[in-house]
Scaffold this active site. Structure first.
Site, PDB file in Angstrom:
ATOM      1  CD  GLU A  69      -1.152  -2.325   2.215  1.00  0.00           C
ATOM      2  OE1 GLU A  69      -1.898  -3.024   2.902  1.00  0.00           O
ATOM      3  OE2 GLU A  69       0.086  -2.512   2.167  1.00  0.00           O
ATOM      4  CB  CYS A  96      -0.466   0.438   5.126  1.00  0.00           C
ATOM      5  SG  CYS A  96       1.197  -0.147   4.733  1.00  0.00           S
TER       6      CYS A  96
END
Length: 145
Positions: A69, A96
């Site tokens: 991510e 993330c």
């Protein structure tokens, strides 16, 4: 599940196979509508070798690996406000998740997971998304049927 959701989640699955991580391969696809904005997989920063010592010794790996991510966010060349991120094979960790919120991404699509190692982090992520108004869509894991 929207048809585009299944297509982009399948794309995230494909992108995850590009990771050299021997234990967990994760892929992320950021979209705006039906267009791909950025891709990412978990791996070392560009220019850093994927040596066995860095990939197979967990403590070393955690010091240098960039999650899928985060890679997708960092390599994006445009504003991500209002985008969707598709993540395979499980939802983002809390670090993330925080970056997703900060980037302006408003929707996250992933799979339900019983990965015990990440349970606490996933709970934090869910709380972060709820508070920040990010929609979290967790689909059934097709391998768990």
């Amino acid at each position: 599940m929207a048809d585009w959701d299944s297509r982009f989640l399948e794309m995230a699955r494909l992108v995850s196979t590009w990771s050299k991580d021997p234990s967990t391969q994760v892929g992320a696809v950021i979209t705006r509508g039906k267009f791909v904005v950025s891709l990412g997989f978990n791996g070392h920063p560009k220019g850093v070798a994927d040596t066995p010592e860095r990939l197979e010794i967990r403590e070393n790996k955690y010091r240098t690996i960039i999650h899928a991510e985060m890679n997708a966010i960092l390599t994006s060349k445009q504003d991500l406000d209002g985008c969707t991120v598709y993540v395979w094979p499980f939802m983002p960790c809390s670090q993330c998740g925080s970056a997703i919120v900060q980037a302006g991404i408003k929707r996250v699509v992933s799979l339900k997971s019983n990965n015990e190692r990440w349970t606490e982090s996933f709970a934090f992520t869910s709380d972060i998304f709820t508070e920040a108004g990010v929609e979290l869509v967790l689909l059934p894991d097709p391998s768990q049927k």
